[in-house]
Design a protein around this motif. Sequence first.
Motif, PDB file in Angstrom:
ATOM      1  N   THR A  14      33.616  -9.144  63.115  1.00 36.22           N
ATOM      2  CA  THR A  14      33.428 -10.575  63.394  1.00 36.22           C
ATOM      3  C   THR A  14      32.523 -11.040  62.094  1.00 36.22           C
ATOM      4  O   THR A  14      31.301 -10.407  61.579  1.00 36.22           O
ATOM      5  CB  THR A  14      32.559 -11.396  64.619  1.00 36.22           C
ATOM      6  OG1 THR A  14      33.398 -10.617  65.709  1.00 36.22           O
ATOM      7  CG2 THR A  14      32.404 -12.548  64.559  1.00 36.22           C
ATOM      8  N   ARG A  67      38.496 -22.044  57.548  1.00 34.53           N
ATOM      9  CA  ARG A  67      38.327 -20.645  57.412  1.00 34.53           C
ATOM     10  C   ARG A  67      39.385 -19.782  56.782  1.00 34.53           C
ATOM     11  O   ARG A  67      39.334 -18.885  55.926  1.00 34.53           O
ATOM     12  CB  ARG A  67      38.322 -19.975  58.756  1.00 34.53           C
ATOM     13  CG  ARG A  67      37.085 -20.596  59.618  1.00 34.53           C
ATOM     14  CD  ARG A  67      36.633 -19.918  60.982  1.00 34.53           C
ATOM     15  NE  ARG A  67      38.062 -19.989  61.665  1.00 34.53           N
ATOM     16  CZ  ARG A  67      38.591 -19.017  62.230  1.00 34.53           C
ATOM     17  NH1 ARG A  67      38.311 -17.727  61.821  1.00 34.53           N
ATOM     18  NH2 ARG A  67      39.742 -18.854  63.042  1.00 34.53           N
ATOM     19  N   SER A  85      35.438 -15.601  57.836  1.00 40.49           N
ATOM     20  CA  SER A  85      34.703 -16.028  58.983  1.00 40.49           C
ATOM     21  C   SER A  85      35.358 -15.616  60.137  1.00 40.49           C
ATOM     22  O   SER A  85      35.705 -16.418  61.143  1.00 40.49           O
ATOM     23  CB  SER A  85      34.224 -17.342  59.114  1.00 40.49           C
ATOM     24  OG  SER A  85      33.321 -17.622  57.997  1.00 40.49           O
ATOM     25  N   LYS A  87      37.085 -14.139  63.717  1.00 40.63           N
ATOM     26  CA  LYS A  87      36.616 -14.125  65.059  1.00 40.63           C
ATOM     27  C   LYS A  87      37.249 -13.279  65.974  1.00 40.63           C
ATOM     28  O   LYS A  87      38.756 -12.841  65.359  1.00 40.63           O
ATOM     29  CB  LYS A  87      36.716 -15.734  65.566  1.00 40.63           C
ATOM     30  CG  LYS A  87      36.240 -16.691  64.777  1.00 40.63           C
ATOM     31  CD  LYS A  87      36.337 -17.984  65.410  1.00 40.63           C
ATOM     32  CE  LYS A  87      35.391 -19.082  64.607  1.00 40.63           C
ATOM     33  NZ  LYS A  87      35.825 -20.408  65.100  1.00 40.63           N
ATOM     34  N   SER A 123      34.091  -7.334  67.950  1.00 38.94           N
ATOM     35  CA  SER A 123      33.100  -8.222  68.271  1.00 38.94           C
ATOM     36  C   SER A 123      31.658  -7.410  68.001  1.00 38.94           C
ATOM     37  O   SER A 123      31.684  -6.311  67.728  1.00 38.94           O
ATOM     38  CB  SER A 123      33.126  -8.968  69.569  1.00 38.94           C
ATOM     39  OG  SER A 123      33.083  -8.080  70.517  1.00 38.94           O
TER      40      SER A 123
END
Length: 123
Positions: A14, A67, A85, A87, A123
């Motif tokens: 992440t 992003r 960035s 996710k 994550s």
Amino acid sequence: QVQLIDSGGGLVQTGDSLRLSCVASGRPFGSFFMAWFRQVPGKEREFVASITWNGGSPNYADSVRGRFTISRDYAKNTGYLQMSSLKPEDTAVYYCAAKVGYGLGPTAGYDYWGQGTQVTVSS
């Protein structure tokens, strides 16, 4: 006919960045739209970003705007998707796509597809 070979996927964390590439052949590079889509298992393929024949008018899905950046290099016959960035929800198989006409606008109607490259964001 347009042949597309996409690459550059991988496993990242992440917040990391990643750049996908799409090498095109078969038609003059400036003669078609290019786009990126992504798909996760069990869901429909979704539009990510597109760019016009001359590299203008980039268009982005709301989920990636700010992003991700789409671009194309005419000297290398290559399109790119710079992803920043990242996710966990960006995890998907990413596909490069191309079309010659403008029919159905920038987010649909693509005729040519790459084989896909997996992007996994932990994550």
